[in-house]
Design an enzyme around this catalytic site. Structure first.
Site, short mmCIF file in Angstrom:
data_model
loop_
_atom_site.label_atom_id
_atom_site.label_comp_id
_atom_site.label_asym_id
_atom_site.label_seq_id
_atom_site.Cartn_x
_atom_site.Cartn_y
_atom_site.Cartn_z
N HIS A 51 0.84 -1.19 0.00
CA HIS A 51 0.00 0.00 0.00
C HIS A 51 0.88 1.25 0.00
O HIS A 51 2.10 1.17 0.20
CB HIS A 51 -0.96 0.01 1.21
CG HIS A 51 -0.28 0.07 2.54
ND1 HIS A 51 -0.17 -1.01 3.37
CD2 HIS A 51 0.32 1.10 3.18
CE1 HIS A 51 0.48 -0.66 4.46
NE2 HIS A 51 0.79 0.61 4.37
P1 TYD Z 1 -2.65 -3.90 7.81
O1 TYD Z 1 -2.94 -2.54 7.26
O2 TYD Z 1 -3.18 -5.08 7.07
O3 TYD Z 1 -1.07 -4.06 7.94
P2 TYD Z 1 0.02 -3.99 6.76
O4 TYD Z 1 -0.69 -3.65 5.49
O5 TYD Z 1 0.96 -2.89 7.18
O6 TYD Z 1 0.67 -5.31 6.72
O7 TYD Z 1 -3.16 -3.92 9.32
C1 TYD Z 1 -3.57 -5.11 9.96
C2 TYD Z 1 -4.70 -4.80 10.92
O8 TYD Z 1 -4.27 -3.95 11.98
C3 TYD Z 1 -5.87 -4.11 10.23
O9 TYD Z 1 -7.07 -4.67 10.77
C4 TYD Z 1 -5.76 -2.67 10.68
C5 TYD Z 1 -5.07 -2.77 12.02
N1 TYD Z 1 -4.22 -1.63 12.34
C6 TYD Z 1 -4.54 -0.76 13.36
O10 TYD Z 1 -5.60 -0.91 14.01
N2 TYD Z 1 -3.73 0.27 13.66
C7 TYD Z 1 -2.57 0.48 12.97
O11 TYD Z 1 -1.82 1.44 13.29
C8 TYD Z 1 -2.23 -0.41 11.90
C9 TYD Z 1 -0.98 -0.20 11.10
C10 TYD Z 1 -3.08 -1.45 11.61
#
Ligand code: TYD
Length: 134
Positions: A51
């Site tokens: 992303h």
């Molecule tokens: P996600 O965006 O899938 O992580 P990445 O793309 O960086 O691997 O996030 C995983 C889950 O955690 C999703 O349900 C959103 C939650 N989340 C939060 O609640 N707070 C945060 O600061 C982040 C980064 C994710």
């Protein structure tokens, strides 16, 4: 749209007992921190990220283990191996990021300059490229 990545050294307070690294807003960070999260226990073969954000600033630190972070901005792709707790990868602005090859012991801490906001995520690569070239 502005975008930047940079590997930055972190100041170590070391002595014969070991090492300590501290962060203070306004003193030794490239931005004021509103949010901290960490990624750990990543299963073998799993990649994350995929992303971009429009404005967010983040500092990624592999405080344990290693991870490869691929970034892309302004048509330029970079691969950063994060494998030391005294080095941070600064990602600012409109940058596509992917995280690959987490070691089983990897703990990746991320400092961010804003709260979690799903609306600020661009999760579709084609949309990222379209907005980048707009
Ligand atoms: P996600 O965006 O899938 O992580 P990445 O793309 O960086 O691997 O996030 C995983 C889950 O955690 C999703 O349900 C959103 C939650 N989340 C939060 O609640 N707070 C945060 O600061 C982040 C980064 C994710």
């Amino acid at each position: 749209m502005t975008a930047n990545t940079a590997l930055i050294p972190l100041q170590i307070h070391g002595d014969d007992r070991g090492s300590l690294i501290a962060f203070e807003n306004g003193h030794n960070l490239p931005f004021d921190v509103k949010r901290v999260y960490y990624i750990y226990g990543t299963q073998a073969g799993v990649s994350r990220g995929f992303h971009a954000h429009r404005k967010l600033k983040q500092l990624l630190i592999a405080v344990s283990g290693s991870v490869t972070v691929k970034t892309e901005h302004d048509g330029k792709t970079e691969t950063h191996l994060l494998n030391r707790p005294d080095e941070g990868l600064l990602i600012e602005g409109f940058v596509w990021r992917e995280m690959h090859d987490f070691s089983p012991d990897c703990v990746l801490i991320v400092l961010a300059d804003d709260y979690y906001n799903e609306a600020d995520y661009i999760r579709d690569y084609a949309t990222f490229k379209r907005e980048e070239n707009a």
